[in-house]
Scaffold this motif. Structure first.
Motif, PDB file in Angstrom:
ATOM      1  N   MET A   1       0.861  -1.178   0.000  1.00 38.65           N
ATOM      2  CA  MET A   1       0.000   0.000   0.000  1.00 38.65           C
ATOM      3  C   MET A   1       0.900   1.232   0.000  1.00 38.65           C
ATOM      4  SD  MET A   1      -3.150   1.116   2.497  1.00 38.65           S
ATOM      5  CE  MET A   1      -2.145   1.210   3.993  1.00 38.65           C
ATOM      6  N   THR A   2       0.655   2.132  -0.951  1.00 39.48           N
ATOM      7  CA  THR A   2       1.488   3.312  -1.100  1.00 39.48           C
ATOM      8  C   THR A   2       0.618   4.562  -1.058  1.00 39.48           C
ATOM      9  OG1 THR A   2       3.118   2.142  -2.456  1.00 39.48           O
ATOM     10  CG2 THR A   2       3.125   4.530  -2.576  1.00 39.48           C
ATOM     11  N   LEU A   3       0.966   5.470  -0.162  1.00 45.82           N
ATOM     12  CA  LEU A   3       0.324   6.779  -0.087  1.00 45.82           C
ATOM     13  C   LEU A   3       1.323   7.811  -0.593  1.00 45.82           C
ATOM     14  CD1 LEU A   3      -1.988   8.675   0.854  1.00 45.82           C
ATOM     15  CD2 LEU A   3      -0.817   8.771   3.087  1.00 45.82           C
ATOM     16  N   ARG A   4       0.890   8.627  -1.544  1.00 37.90           N
ATOM     17  CA  ARG A   4       1.786   9.631  -2.126  1.00 37.90           C
ATOM     18  C   ARG A   4       1.169  11.011  -1.968  1.00 37.90           C
ATOM     19  NH1 ARG A   4       2.914  12.338  -7.030  1.00 37.90           N
ATOM     20  NH2 ARG A   4       5.166  12.527  -7.455  1.00 37.90           N
ATOM     21  N   LEU A   5       1.953  11.922  -1.388  1.00 37.99           N
ATOM     22  CA  LEU A   5       1.556  13.316  -1.243  1.00 37.99           C
ATOM     23  C   LEU A   5       2.503  14.164  -2.073  1.00 37.99           C
ATOM     24  CD1 LEU A   5       1.071  13.405   2.646  1.00 37.99           C
ATOM     25  CD2 LEU A   5      -0.643  12.878   0.895  1.00 37.99           C
ATOM     26  N   ALA A   6       1.964  15.103  -2.831  1.00 38.04           N
ATOM     27  CA  ALA A   6       2.814  15.908  -3.710  1.00 38.04           C
ATOM     28  C   ALA A   6       2.283  17.329  -3.790  1.00 38.04           C
ATOM     29  CB  ALA A   6       2.888  15.297  -5.099  1.00 38.04           C
ATOM     30  N   GLU A   7       3.209  18.248  -3.973  1.00 36.13           N
ATOM     31  CA  GLU A   7       2.876  19.654  -4.188  1.00 36.13           C
ATOM     32  C   GLU A   7       3.531  20.092  -5.486  1.00 36.13           C
ATOM     33  OE1 GLU A   7       0.899  23.164  -3.448  1.00 36.13           O
ATOM     34  OE2 GLU A   7       0.848  21.341  -2.198  1.00 36.13           O
ATOM     35  N   ARG A   8       2.721  20.697  -6.382  1.00 32.57           N
ATOM     36  CA  ARG A   8       3.251  21.155  -7.667  1.00 32.57           C
ATOM     37  C   ARG A   8       2.955  22.631  -7.866  1.00 32.57           C
ATOM     38  NH1 ARG A   8       0.433  18.218 -12.142  1.00 32.57           N
ATOM     39  NH2 ARG A   8      -1.290  17.962 -10.645  1.00 32.57           N
ATOM     40  N   LEU A   9       3.948  23.350  -8.385  1.00 28.48           N
ATOM     41  CA  LEU A   9       3.777  24.735  -8.802  1.00 28.48           C
ATOM     42  C   LEU A   9       3.990  24.783 -10.308  1.00 28.48           C
ATOM     43  CD1 LEU A   9       5.853  26.506  -5.995  1.00 28.48           C
ATOM     44  CD2 LEU A   9       3.371  26.118  -6.056  1.00 28.48           C
ATOM     45  N   ILE A  10       2.981  25.261 -11.045  1.00 25.94           N
ATOM     46  CA  ILE A  10       3.032  25.260 -12.503  1.00 25.94           C
ATOM     47  C   ILE A  10       2.691  26.651 -13.027  1.00 25.94           C
ATOM     48  CG2 ILE A  10       2.119  24.248 -14.626  1.00 25.94           C
ATOM     49  CD1 ILE A  10       1.325  21.800 -13.002  1.00 25.94           C
ATOM     50  N   SER A  11       3.525  27.131 -13.932  1.00 29.72           N
ATOM     51  CA  SER A  11       3.253  28.387 -14.611  1.00 29.72           C
ATOM     52  C   SER A  11       3.237  28.123 -16.112  1.00 29.72           C
ATOM     53  CB  SER A  11       4.326  29.432 -14.273  1.00 29.72           C
ATOM     54  OG  SER A  11       4.080  30.652 -14.958  1.00 29.72           O
ATOM     55  N   ARG A  12       2.127  28.477 -16.777  1.00 31.20           N
ATOM     56  CA  ARG A  12       1.981  28.207 -18.200  1.00 31.20           C
ATOM     57  C   ARG A  12       1.643  29.481 -18.950  1.00 31.20           C
ATOM     58  NH1 ARG A  12      -2.284  25.036 -18.293  1.00 31.20           N
ATOM     59  NH2 ARG A  12      -3.710  26.575 -19.144  1.00 31.20           N
ATOM     60  N   ASP A  13       2.355  29.714 -20.042  1.00 29.95           N
ATOM     61  CA  ASP A  13       2.116  30.876 -20.902  1.00 29.95           C
ATOM     62  C   ASP A  13       1.565  30.372 -22.227  1.00 29.95           C
ATOM     63  OD1 ASP A  13       2.053  33.270 -22.176  1.00 29.95           O
ATOM     64  OD2 ASP A  13       4.209  33.633 -22.167  1.00 29.95           O
ATOM     65  N   SER A  14       0.334  30.747 -22.560  1.00 28.53           N
ATOM     66  CA  SER A  14      -0.338  30.236 -23.749  1.00 28.53           C
ATOM     67  C   SER A  14      -0.673  31.361 -24.715  1.00 28.53           C
ATOM     68  CB  SER A  14      -1.638  29.508 -23.371  1.00 28.53           C
ATOM     69  OG  SER A  14      -1.386  28.424 -22.515  1.00 28.53           O
ATOM     70  N   SER A  15      -0.651  31.023 -25.993  1.00 23.81           N
ATOM     71  CA  SER A  15      -1.078  31.956 -27.032  1.00 23.81           C
ATOM     72  C   SER A  15      -1.849  31.176 -28.073  1.00 23.81           C
ATOM     73  CB  SER A  15       0.124  32.650 -27.683  1.00 23.81           C
ATOM     74  OG  SER A  15       0.960  31.696 -28.335  1.00 23.81           O
ATOM     75  N   GLY A  16      -2.867  31.804 -28.662  1.00 21.82           N
ATOM     76  CA  GLY A  16      -3.691  31.109 -29.631  1.00 21.82           C
ATOM     77  C   GLY A  16      -4.643  32.051 -30.319  1.00 21.82           C
ATOM     78  N   PRO A  17      -5.779  31.521 -30.782  1.00 25.54           N
ATOM     79  CA  PRO A  17      -6.763  32.377 -31.456  1.00 25.54           C
ATOM     80  C   PRO A  17      -7.217  33.516 -30.560  1.00 25.54           C
ATOM     81  CG  PRO A  17      -7.288  30.043 -31.736  1.00 25.54           C
ATOM     82  CD  PRO A  17      -6.190  30.118 -30.727  1.00 25.54           C
ATOM     83  N   ASP A  18      -7.607  34.612 -31.174  1.00 25.14           N
ATOM     84  CA  ASP A  18      -8.046  35.780 -30.405  1.00 25.14           C
ATOM     85  C   ASP A  18      -9.279  35.479 -29.566  1.00 25.14           C
ATOM     86  OD1 ASP A  18      -5.993  37.231 -31.512  1.00 25.14           O
ATOM     87  OD2 ASP A  18      -7.221  38.025 -33.167  1.00 25.14           O
TER      88      ASP A  18
END
Length: 433
Positions: A40-57
């Protein structure tokens, strides 16, 4: 949210529950077994994500989106000489600030449930799996979301975007094989896959559908090194329209000292036309390397004929090398499974990892996929590349950092591109018996 969504989920959850109940008795007997191991495995995680997107107006997600996500997952697995049981439950809670949010929003995100069971006997085998998920399409990499457990692409992968919305999925797979120890054997299969969407952008082309398939296949061991297969199947795709399809397939497998030679033929016919497929492949298995190469021809319902093929390669380096393994694959397939659109899908992928130190590992992966509508000629290109590094702070604590690039380029509209940076910290707790 569509008013039909709760009814759809309840209906199909009940269906999957009934199907999953077919393994309740084996689970009970399995849990009482003292043989094998339990983890039995318990996994705790913290993620910080920054995303820069460009596309149709018209896109509401152009600009920088910052997220802080706390993930929790629990995995239970148990194994004996003849049975394997796996259960996994996961999800996260995130804080997000982006172009489409009013300040900082918080919400639960991406809950998943997986349950699988397999039992092998001397003359038969059974395996069942149940999968349920709700995925935020703004919070994932499109190609990663589209790939199923066996590495293939979902039928609707070309329509997936990062313009908001959620994807809800319920899937059941089951197989039963009989007379495995005899020259003649049978295999029966059942698949139910329900996909629905909510909170989509007004311009989205994604539609709800349910796909079901039943199949039966016979195996003939002609000699010790030659095997023939023949099967039939029926499938139904129910969405905006309903399509019934029938199919037959046959194949020949010739086992070689270092691999196999296979020849396959398949035909499907239904409410929306017929398809024919012919292919031949050669696989190689060496000490540290496996490879497979195949070539074929497919005729679409429009009577157009396409050259198809597949190639895969995996090499594991020696233990004293900093390189871990290298994998590459290419595939070109005429598909229609689960959708009414008939598409020619081409996909490429490559991945490798490198040990910088005994506790630091670098991984590079890249992928490309193109879906071409056979009837209209419209194409959608998806590409992505990721570079990540993991560092084992202790045997239980792991830090990670990564950069990723992704692009979606339809032939009839402006491309959407995004770049993401991520940092993560994870802790695992193991209980073994």
């Amino acid at each position: 949210m569509s008013k039909q969504f709760p009814k759809r989920i309840i209906r199909n959850a009940a269906l999957c529950g009934v199907l999953a109940s077919t393994v309740a008795l084996p689970f009970t007997a399995f849990a009482q077994s003292d043989e094998g191991g339990f983890l039995m495995t318990l996994r705790l995680a913290e993620r910080l994500i920054s995303r820069d997107s460009s596309g149709p107006d018209t896109s509401t997600t152009n600009g920088v989106t910052n997220q802080a996500i706390s993930d929790v997952s629990l995995r239970v697995s148990s194994e004996t000489r003849t049975e394997t049981l796996n259960f996994e439950l996961g999800g996260g809670y995130r804080f997000v600030d982006g172009p489409s949010t009013d300040g900082i929003n918080s919400e639960f995100t991406d809950p998943t449930l997986r349950l699988s069971y397999a039992q092998d006997a001397a003359a038969s085998a059974i395996s069942v799996s149940l999968f349920a998920s709700r995925t935020d399409l703004d919070n994932t990499s499109t190609l990663n979301l589209a790939r199923t457990a066996d590495g293939t692409l979902d039928p609707d992968f070309a329509d997936l975007t990062q313009d908001g919305g959620n994807r809800n999925r319920l899937r059941f797979d089951g197989t039963l094989s009989l007379r495995d120890d005899a020259p003649f054997g049978l295999t029966f299969g059942l698949q139910v896959d329900d996909i629905s969407y909510d909170n989509l952008a007004d311009t989205s082309t994604l539609t709800d559908y349910t796909y079901g398939r039943i199949s039966a296949k016979a195996r003939f061991d002609i000699t010790e090194v030659m095997q023939a297969n023949a099967g039939v199947h029926f499938s139904q795709t129910a969405g905006a329209d309903t399509y019934d399809r029938y199919g037959i397939d046959a194949g020949l497998i010739l086992t070689q000292p270092n691999g196999q030679i296979t020849v396959d033929a398949a035909a499907t016919d239904g409410d929306d036309g017929s398809q024919l497929h012919l292919s031949a492949a050669r696989s190689f298995t060496l000490e540290d390397t496996t490879a497979r190469f195949g070539l074929g021809l497919s005729r679409a319902s429009t009577d157009d004929v396409f050259v198809t093929g597949t190639a895969s390669f995996k090499h594991t380096f020696a233990d004293d090398s900093p390189w871990g393994n290298f994998t590459a694959s290419a595939d070109r397939t005429l598909t229609r499974e689960g959708r009414d659109d008939e598409d020619l899908v081409t996909s490429l992928s490559v991945a490798t990892n490198y040990a910088l130190t005994p506790v630091a590992n670098l991984r590079l992966s890249a992928g490309f996929a193109r879906s071409e509508d056979v009837a209209t000629g419209d194409t959608v290109d998806l590409s992505q590349a990721n570079l990540s590094m993991t560092y084992a702070l202790t045997p239980d604590w792991t830090a990670s950092a990564g950069i990723g690039m992704q692009s979606r380029d339809p032939s009839d509209e402006t491309a959407t591109e995004s770049t993401s940076l991520s940092l993560g910290l994870a802790r695992t707790f193991d209980l073994r018996r």
